[in-house]
Design an enzyme around this catalytic site. Structure first.
Site, PDB file in Angstrom:
ATOM      1  N   GLY A 174      38.332  37.926  43.637  1.00 33.11           N
ATOM      2  CA  GLY A 174      39.430  37.781  42.686  1.00 33.11           C
ATOM      3  C   GLY A 174      40.591  38.654  43.119  1.00 33.11           C
ATOM      4  N   VAL A 204      36.868  42.429  43.921  1.00 34.46           N
ATOM      5  CA  VAL A 204      38.231  42.354  43.397  1.00 34.46           C
ATOM      6  C   VAL A 204      39.191  42.988  44.396  1.00 34.46           C
ATOM      7  CG1 VAL A 204      39.808  43.187  41.605  1.00 34.46           C
ATOM      8  CG2 VAL A 204      37.542  42.327  40.969  1.00 34.46           C
ATOM      9  N   LYS A 205      40.281  42.279  44.655  1.00 35.20           N
ATOM     10  CA  LYS A 205      41.352  42.834  45.489  1.00 35.20           C
ATOM     11  C   LYS A 205      42.496  43.236  44.570  1.00 35.20           C
ATOM     12  CE  LYS A 205      44.714  41.543  49.079  1.00 35.20           C
ATOM     13  NZ  LYS A 205      45.124  40.500  50.048  1.00 35.20           N
ATOM     14  N   SER A 206      42.914  44.493  44.658  1.00 33.92           N
ATOM     15  CA  SER A 206      43.962  44.989  43.772  1.00 33.92           C
ATOM     16  C   SER A 206      44.829  45.959  44.561  1.00 33.92           C
ATOM     17  CB  SER A 206      43.344  45.661  42.542  1.00 33.92           C
ATOM     18  OG  SER A 206      44.326  46.015  41.605  1.00 33.92           O
TER      19      SER A 206
END
Length: 299
Positions: A174, A204-206
């Site tokens: 995500g 998760v990529k943030s």
């Protein structure tokens, strides 16, 4: 049927060797099936529990990006120095050799192009699960807009991709998209990363932010930080070092690698930070050494 005659009589039960400890080394994925764990293990190194991803999917909304005019020339030499290549089905199939051993993270959603002011206005699935299986993807990436006009649509796409991935053992990444009006604050990233994880993202990529250690702690799956805009090499390495020190399980850099004066040197330096605990200063020395050696060979 195996022939039982002539077998060695010794029975070696290795009673002095304890059974492997239960639990999978990729955070939050212990309950996943074997196939999904196998793919995650191709993305994250067991020794460090971390990953270096190389994003080159910028052209799917930007067209030819500076440094990515020729994907077939720029990206393949970097593949040996990263753990995962992140791109679109078109770029991977046309520009990356099928013999490359790095993991493949396939962007499976599309968005509106940079010609539109609101990138969250459109979007859908451009590569379904059957295509992902045919391409032997290790992961599927979904862009998700939290706090923007396209939030409901993008969360629905995330859930659909995650459900399909769970069915066939392919993890979902995500990707937190930050709109022009959104502040890149701890409060926002606490919300966005948690929402993506709770809606099925395995990773998760943030973005990195002040207070990142709390963001990483509150997210039940690994967070991989985005490189974002091009920074001076020393600053990019410092950001990577701080993020890993505060709980990130890897970095996904694009422009900070392929737009560098020495892309190979930068990829190697990032790997030292992510996997070997190098400080930013130590990693910058690696970058400089590779860069200087390239200059000496007339590159």
């Amino acid at each position: 049927m195996a022939d039982a005659i002539g077998n060695k009589k010794a029975h070696e039960y290795h009673l002095d060797v304890p059974a492997p400890a239960e639990g999978f080394f990729v955070k939050g994925n212990n309950g996943a099936g074997w196939g999904m764990k196998n793919r995650l293990a191709r993305m994250f190194r067991r020794e460090s529990g971390n990953t270096v991803m190389l994003a080159f999917d910028h052209g799917y909304i930007m067209g030819p990006t500076s440094g990515l005019e020729r994907i077939d020339v720029v990206i393949p030499p970097l593949a040996p120095w990263v753990d995962v290549l992140m791109g679109t089905k078109g770029a991977l199939s046309s520009c990356i050799s099928p013999t490359v051993t790095a993991g493949k993270c396939l962007r499976v959603t599309y968005d509106t192009t940079v010609l539109f002011e609101d990138l969250s206005a459109g979007g859908g699935i451009v590569c379904d699960i059957e295509n992902a299986i045919r391409m032997n993807a290790d992961c599927m990436a979904v862009q998700t807009f939290i706090g923007a006009a396209g939030e409901a649509r993008s969360l629905e796409l995330l859930a659909r991709v995650s459900d399909a991935g769970s069915r066939y053992g392919i993890p979902t990444l995500g990707v937190v998209a930050v709109g022009k009006e959104m502040e890149r604050t701890e409060k926002f990233f606490l919300l966005a990363t948690r929402v993506l994880a709770e809606n099925g993202a395995n990773v998760v990529k943030s973005y990195y932010c002040d207070g990142f250690e709390r963001v990483a702690a509150a997210c039940p799956v690994p967070i991989v930080i985005a490189g974002g805009k091009k920074l001076p090499e020393r600053e990019a390495l410092e950001m990577a070092y701080r993020a890993i020190s505060e709980g990130a399980r890897g970095v996904d850099m694009g422009r900070n690698i392929f737009q560098s004066d020495s892309p190979v040197g930068m990829a190697q330096a990032i790997g030292k930070v992510v996997h070997e605990g190098y400080t930013a200063a130590q990693a910058y020395e690696v970058y400089e050494e590779v860069k200087n050696s390239e200059g000496n060979t007339g590159r």
